[in-house]
Design an enzyme around this catalytic site. Structure first.
Site, mmCIF file in Angstrom:
data_model
loop_
_atom_site.group_PDB
_atom_site.id
_atom_site.type_symbol
_atom_site.label_atom_id
_atom_site.label_comp_id
_atom_site.label_asym_id
_atom_site.label_seq_id
_atom_site.Cartn_x
_atom_site.Cartn_y
_atom_site.Cartn_z
ATOM 1 N N CYS A 257 -40.391 12.921 27.778
ATOM 2 C CA CYS A 257 -39.771 11.610 27.590
ATOM 3 C C CYS A 257 -39.209 11.016 28.866
ATOM 4 O O CYS A 257 -38.840 9.843 28.887
ATOM 5 C CB CYS A 257 -38.652 11.711 26.540
ATOM 6 N N HIS A 336 -35.417 18.802 38.176
ATOM 7 C CA HIS A 336 -36.399 19.631 37.458
ATOM 8 C C HIS A 336 -35.857 21.052 37.349
ATOM 9 O O HIS A 336 -35.489 21.663 38.346
ATOM 10 C CB HIS A 336 -37.727 19.637 38.208
ATOM 11 N N HIS A 448 -23.870 -1.338 33.077
ATOM 12 C CA HIS A 448 -24.684 -1.126 31.885
ATOM 13 C C HIS A 448 -25.318 0.264 31.919
ATOM 14 O O HIS A 448 -25.705 0.760 32.986
ATOM 15 C CB HIS A 448 -25.783 -2.197 31.776
ATOM 16 N N HIS A 452 -31.548 7.676 27.303
ATOM 17 C CA HIS A 452 -32.668 7.982 26.416
ATOM 18 C C HIS A 452 -32.168 8.277 25.000
ATOM 19 O O HIS A 452 -31.390 9.212 24.782
ATOM 20 C CB HIS A 452 -33.446 9.176 26.957
ATOM 21 N N HIS A 481 -31.303 3.228 16.347
ATOM 22 C CA HIS A 481 -31.254 2.744 14.966
ATOM 23 C C HIS A 481 -32.446 1.848 14.642
ATOM 24 O O HIS A 481 -33.063 1.977 13.587
ATOM 25 C CB HIS A 481 -29.944 1.977 14.744
ATOM 26 N N ASN A 485 -36.785 7.093 18.329
ATOM 27 C CA ASN A 485 -37.078 7.689 19.626
ATOM 28 C C ASN A 485 -38.512 7.333 20.010
ATOM 29 O O ASN A 485 -39.464 7.901 19.494
ATOM 30 C CB ASN A 485 -36.903 9.209 19.550
#
Length: 552
Positions: A257, A336, A448, A452, A481, A485
């Site tokens: 993702c 990573h 802001h 994820h 909502h 995802n």
């Protein structure tokens, strides 16, 4: 802290207590074992990178910080002691050749400086695909589609229902209708059909918004974690839009993702070496192709969260795009953790006992994700936090290091400060106050936040760890909502939410952060070039933004 790390902080010492004067052991030598807690090895702590990078920054700019104030003071004192007539007389004493030579050296120095600087990368615009209403499902309809396929027993369906109820996902997300099929839907044909639908839908909108022709695009990056056909998805895009033959195209697979930010990093590097170019980054995931049809609960979880979605981003390094670009790319930080076995297997694609392929979610995922987050923001902090916050953190670190009361602390690192805030355990004693970690205020660095939207639990942990408000988390929670995802494209639905709310103003800084298998945590920072007006079309939130935010 893990049990092995906790033991590393302990040292033992055998103490000779002498001859026992009385009791059953009278006349015998006695010994005791004293256990002490050692301070961690600060030099090896990755979390001190936060302090180290801050001091590297100061050292790199020490010449300017030390000389410029002195030169200003000397110049001010010299000029202040002269009258206006004396100043003009000194200026007229210089011959024309000296003035012209000085001017040429100044211009040459300025040209070399600006030509050697890396080109700024601008975000012209972006687009998020919104599926048709016929693909919209409520949570109850989602369970019924799974039941209709005949591939799940009632126990598995009940587990899915419980997960959905606590997920934070609403009743207007999108899934392909193929998941209700009783036949095999993880075919290349099904995958290509879904890919062409979401990718071309996002790109059509992007080209319409930016008015850039597909043939003008010089760099194309497409990322999709699991569905990787041959020819690639990037080749599919080039074929569909008949892009030019010398386009630099890349197809990223298996990166989870957070691959959208990796795609941005790759596009930025390509733009730095190819001036006056456009780059397009496409981020998506195929829901139907990744549909798991077995009964392993750890592999059923992804079915409950992932939904249809795709984003397309137009980047440019052309200086003339400065005026009409929305954002300028400031920083990209990638972390990573695949060298650690637990991190590597925290999200793992494999077959279950029945041979069904799916994504297996480890119970260590939250802990692994927390460690990756800490490392990432430790690296990002010195780049974005104001100097005052860095000084406060360093002062707190020194206080906890050298205070006698703080020497019983298990760690003095920034990562432990995040854990301490998550646990919320504090006492009224002065020793506890001295050892209390200082958590930098990231609200001073960003206006802001686009995190994820993996799940409700993940967002809650992020909010607690970073000390953010409900308003800071609004875009992430509402995206979860409304759209669920959507994998690597989710952070762009969140930015679209902020734009639909007219929250983004000139000079605002936006922090996008995403997590992915491996395990990876990546951050990107944008600076708004202008106030973004409320869109009237080509925004996935246009028809529903007035209903948000909603309680979860």
């Amino acid at each position: 802290m893990g049990r092995s790390n906790e033991q590393d902080l302990l040292s033992t010492e055998i103490v000779n207590r002498g001859i026992e004067p009385s009791g059953p052991n009278a006349g015998s030598p006695t010994f005791s074992v004293r256990v002490r807690r050692r301070l961690p090895d600060f030099l090896q702590s990755v979390n001190l990178k936060y302090v180290k990078l801050g001091y590297h920054y100061l050292i790199n700019h020490a010449v300017y910080l030390a000389t410029i104030p002195v030169l200003v003071l000397v110049f001010s004192a010299e000029v202040g002691s002269l009258s206006r007539d004396e100043i003009w007389k000194k200026l007229l004493d210089y011959d024309l050749a000296t003035v012209i030579g000085f001017f040429c050296v100044f211009v040459l120095t300025a040209c070399v400086y600006f030509m050697s600087r890396p080109r700024s990368v601008y975000l012209i615009d972006f687009a998020c695909y919104k599926p048709s209403d016929e693909l919209k499902v409520t949570k109850e309809e989602f369970i019924e589609l799974a039941r209709k396929s005949g591939k799940f027993d009632e126990e598995t369906l009940g587990f899915k229902k419980r997960i959905l109820q606590a997920s934070g996902i609403g009743d207007e997300t999108y899934v392909p209708r193929s998941i209700s099929s009783s036949e095999n839907i993880t075919t290349m044909k099904e995958g290509r059909e879904e890919a062409s639908t979401v990718i071309f839908g996002a790109l059509d909108e992007l080209f319409e918004k930016t008015r850039v022709k597909p043939k003008d695009v010089g760099v194309l990056v497409v990322n999709c974690s699991i569905f990787n056909p041959t020819p690639s998805l990037s080749a599919m895009v080039i074929n569909h839009y008949k892009m030019r033959g010398n386009i630099l195209s890349y197809n990223l697979g298996g990166m989870g993702c957070s691959a959208g930010i990796i795609g941005l990093d790759l596009a930025r590097d390509m733009l730095q070496s190819n001036p006056n170019s456009y780059a397009v980054v496409v981020s998506t995931e195929m829901v139907g192709y990744n549909w798991y049809v077995g009964h392993d609960k750890s592999m059923v979880i992804p079915n409950c969260f992932f939904r249809m979605g795709c984003s397309a981003v137009m980047l440019s390094n052309r200086r003339r795009d400065f005026r009409h670009a929305k954002y300028r790319l400031e920083h990209i930080v990638r972390t990573h953790k695949a060298a650690d076995d637990r991190s590597f297997r925290s999200v793992h694609q494999e077959e279950d006992e029945q041979g069904f392929k799916g994504l297996k979610i480890s119970r260590d995922l939250m802990e692994v994700g927390g460690e990756a987050l800490k490392t990432n923001i430790t690296t990002l902090g010195p780049l974005v936090l104001p100097f005052s916050e860095q000084l406060l953190f360093f002062a707190a670190l020194l206080r906890r290091t050298f205070s006698p009361a703080a020497k019983t602390s298990t760690t003095t690192s920034f990562s432990s400060s995040l854990n301490a805030k998550t646990n919320g355990t504090t006492t009224k004693s002065s020793s506890s106050d001295l050892s209390k970690p200082y958590i930098p205020d990231y609200k001073l660095a960003f206006e802001h936040f686009c995190f994820h939207a993996a799940s409700k639990v993940v967002l809650e942990e992020l909010q607690k760890n970073l000390g953010l408000s409900e308003e800071n988390m609004e875009a992430s929670r509402m995206t979860l909502h409304r759209f669920g995802n959507t994998s690597s494209s989710g952070i762009w639905y969140e930015l679209a939410y902020l734009e639909a709310k007219e929250s983004v103003r000139r000079g605002d800084r936006v922090w996008q952060i995403a997590f992915g298998s491996g395990f990876k945590c990546n951050s990107v920072v944008w600076k708004a070039m202008r106030k973004v007006k409320k869109p009237t079309r080509n925004n996935p939130w246009v028809d529903c933004i007035n209903r948000y935010p909603v309680p979860l």
